[in-house]
Design an enzyme around this catalytic site. Structure first.
Site, PDB file in Angstrom:
ATOM      1  N   LYS A 112       0.828  -1.198   0.000  1.00  0.00           N
ATOM      2  CA  LYS A 112       0.000   0.000   0.000  1.00  0.00           C
ATOM      3  C   LYS A 112       0.870   1.258   0.000  1.00  0.00           C
ATOM      4  O   LYS A 112       1.892   1.318   0.687  1.00  0.00           O
ATOM      5  CB  LYS A 112      -0.920  -0.004   1.228  1.00  0.00           C
ATOM      6  CG  LYS A 112      -1.882  -1.190   1.255  1.00  0.00           C
ATOM      7  CD  LYS A 112      -2.569  -1.319   2.591  1.00  0.00           C
ATOM      8  CE  LYS A 112      -3.422  -2.569   2.655  1.00  0.00           C
ATOM      9  NZ  LYS A 112      -3.984  -2.819   4.008  1.00  0.00           N
TER      10      LYS A 112
ATOM     11  N   ASN B 122      -7.067  -9.013   9.347  1.00  0.00           N
ATOM     12  CA  ASN B 122      -5.812  -8.706  10.023  1.00  0.00           C
ATOM     13  C   ASN B 122      -6.071  -8.591  11.511  1.00  0.00           C
ATOM     14  O   ASN B 122      -6.809  -7.703  11.955  1.00  0.00           O
ATOM     15  CB  ASN B 122      -5.205  -7.413   9.494  1.00  0.00           C
ATOM     16  CG  ASN B 122      -4.754  -7.540   8.054  1.00  0.00           C
ATOM     17  OD1 ASN B 122      -5.131  -6.751   7.203  1.00  0.00           O
ATOM     18  ND2 ASN B 122      -3.955  -8.540   7.751  1.00  0.00           N
TER      19      ASN B 122
ATOM     20  N   ARG C 282      -4.638  -7.412  14.129  1.00  0.00           N
ATOM     21  CA  ARG C 282      -3.681  -6.480  14.732  1.00  0.00           C
ATOM     22  C   ARG C 282      -4.096  -5.057  14.356  1.00  0.00           C
ATOM     23  O   ARG C 282      -5.031  -4.861  13.587  1.00  0.00           O
ATOM     24  CB  ARG C 282      -2.274  -6.755  14.208  1.00  0.00           C
ATOM     25  CG  ARG C 282      -2.224  -6.735  12.669  1.00  0.00           C
ATOM     26  CD  ARG C 282      -0.832  -6.793  12.115  1.00  0.00           C
ATOM     27  NE  ARG C 282      -0.803  -7.076  10.689  1.00  0.00           N
ATOM     28  CZ  ARG C 282      -1.028  -6.199   9.725  1.00  0.00           C
ATOM     29  NH1 ARG C 282      -1.356  -4.959  10.033  1.00  0.00           N
ATOM     30  NH2 ARG C 282      -0.956  -6.555   8.453  1.00  0.00           N
TER      31      ARG C 282
ATOM     32  N   ARG D 211       2.575   7.001   2.929  1.00  0.00           N
ATOM     33  CA  ARG D 211       3.691   6.353   3.604  1.00  0.00           C
ATOM     34  C   ARG D 211       5.013   6.895   3.039  1.00  0.00           C
ATOM     35  O   ARG D 211       5.243   6.857   1.837  1.00  0.00           O
ATOM     36  CB  ARG D 211       3.640   4.843   3.400  1.00  0.00           C
ATOM     37  CG  ARG D 211       2.355   4.207   3.904  1.00  0.00           C
ATOM     38  CD  ARG D 211       2.420   2.695   3.808  1.00  0.00           C
ATOM     39  NE  ARG D 211       1.144   2.081   4.162  1.00  0.00           N
ATOM     40  CZ  ARG D 211       0.991   0.798   4.451  1.00  0.00           C
ATOM     41  NH1 ARG D 211       2.034  -0.018   4.398  1.00  0.00           N
ATOM     42  NH2 ARG D 211      -0.189   0.320   4.766  1.00  0.00           N
TER      43      ARG D 211
END
Length: 451
Positions: A237, A290, A292, A338
């Site tokens: 991503k 996921n 987490r 990111r």
């Protein structure tokens, strides 16, 4: 509530967790490798214990060393962050056996959702649509190819363990399958110590939509809306947004209910993410869960005002959810970019070095999660992510303007980053129009040209 928590991670997520603990009045213990003794997370914690060498296998993946540090320091709970041991059922089970709370779901739930075949079965039983694929993990390339031939190409080969795009290959033609399968196996063996693979029908074009879940031990489960994570390079991503602009209210409500049903079917508690693929006809399919906190969790926090890390800690300590579904209201539009230590102009080659100059942007609706400081060293042993720039505006147009402003202000000298790449991407006509397919096609074409 806990008096002391050990953070079993590094980088920006460790810093994020440490700050949440400080705000809650909880003392913290960091663990670090020999190479990370001067890392920001090691300096911000109340205590820091060095647990081994620079390589993750010598430190951040050493379960016994982390547990020994927790016991020696008197920590009552361990927050694993993301990556490393965050989705390791054995580690969660060892925590339980040592009388230390694992801040996340149960070991059994991690195992069930990590087993893609078991996850698919649970979702099918709950009436949630799944993508056609193998029922069990496979290691034999010939058997995997026979299955691929049956369901038809293109197919995608995926690692049984882990994620993040590692051990993943798209196969367009039968004659490409066996080589792709073995390459994916080798990659996942190196990354996760496991060479079991799954084969699924590859859907294209699709949107990658994930719903944030919160659930407590008392059986209360809610979702906090969706994130659009469709812009990806090599299944990694790059940019995430909330909310997804293409979803109708009807589809959003249907998918949100499916996400809650999925969490309940899994017996889930803590923060988690249910990931879906949405095709061009607006049909959605369960992809994975996921177990987490996600890298992109800040975009949900920005539009809902909910601190997901604090909620994880409260849930682990046995408290009820602080919110019910009717309390959740999405306001505005958030985008996350990111920032990685990679040279986009040279095929995204990793970069290392010492940060010689740093300026972090700020302002209304701008947030930067990072582990950077002037003089810190960027090492070759760990993930390349240096920071996450997150913005929130009244609408998508304002959010894009804020992101462009923030990226233009961000200065990181001494190490090459993808900042300029992200600046160009978020300023493109395709991004402004939400033409994700065009962006991903261009990224794929550029990758192929570089090869």
């Amino acid at each position: 509530m806990y008096q002391k928590i050990l953070v079993a991670n590094r980088g920006e997520i460790a810093v994020r967790i440490l700050r949440a603990c400080r705000e809650m009045g909880i003392r913290t213990v960091a663990v670090c490798s020999t190479a990370d003794k001067m890392a920001l997370h090691a300096q911000l914690a109340d205590e820091c214990i060095c647990i081994g060498g620079a390589k993750p296998s010598e430190s951040y993946l050493k379960m016994e060393s982390i547990l020994s540090a927790a016991i020696a320091s008197g920590a009552q709970a361990i927050h694993p962050g993301f990556g490393f041991l965050s989705e390791n059922a054995r580690f969660a089970s060892l925590c339980e056996r040592c009388g230390i709370d694992f801040i996340g779901p149960s070991a059994q739930c991690i195992a069930d959702m990590g087993d893609k075949a078991e996850a698919r079965r649970k979702m099918q039983q709950a009436g949630i649509p799944v993508i056609p694929g193998t029922e069990n993990a496979m290691t034999d390339a010939d058997a995997a190819r026979r299955f691929a031939d049956e369901i038809g190409y293109p197919v995608i080969i995926k690692a049984s363990a882990g994620g993040g795009g590692k051990g993943m290959r798209v196969v367009e033609q039968p004659e490409q399958f066996e080589e792709a399968f073995r390459l994916a196996q080798r990659e996942t063996q190196l990354a996760f110590g496991d060479d079991h693979m799954y084969v699924e029908k590859y859907l294209h074009p699709v949107r990658h939509i994930e719903f944030q879940i919160l659930a407590d031990r008392q059986g209360n489960t809610i979702h906090l809306g969706e994130r659009d994570c469709s812009i990806q390079r090599r299944h990694q991503k790059l940019v995430e947004e909330a909310p997804a602009v293409f979803l109708s209210e009807e589809l959003r409500e249907e998918m949100g209910k499916a996400a809650v049903d999925a969490a309940k079917a899994a017996g889930y508690y803590s923060a988690g993410t249910v990931e879906f693929l949405v095709d061009s006809r607006n049909h959605f399919y369960f992809m994975e869960m996921n177990t987490r906190i996600q890298v992109e969790h800040p975009v949900t926090e920005m539009v809902t005002g909910v601190d997901l890390i604090k909620e994880m800690i409260r849930i682990s300590a046995g408290e009820k959810l602080s919110y019910c579904q009717s309390d959740i209201c999405v306001r505005g539009h958030a985008i996350e970019c990111r920032i990685t230590a990679e040279d986009a102009g040279r095929g995204f080659l990793p970069s290392t070095g010492t940060v010689t100059e740093l300026h972090i942007p700020g302002g209304n609706g701008v947030r930067v999660d990072t582990m950077l400081y002037n003089g810190c060293e960027i090492l070759p042993y760990y993930d390349s992510m240096l920071a996450k720039v997150i913005v929130c505006g009244r609408n998508r147009e304002e959010a894009i303007s804020k992101m462009r402003s923030a990226l233009g202000e961000l200065i990181i000298e001494g190490v090459t980053t993808n900042r300029d790449f992200q600046y160009e991407l978020t300023g493109s006509d395709e991004f402004a129009a939400g033409d994700i397919d065009a962006i991903n096609e261009r990224l794929q074409t550029e990758d192929m040209r570089r090869r």
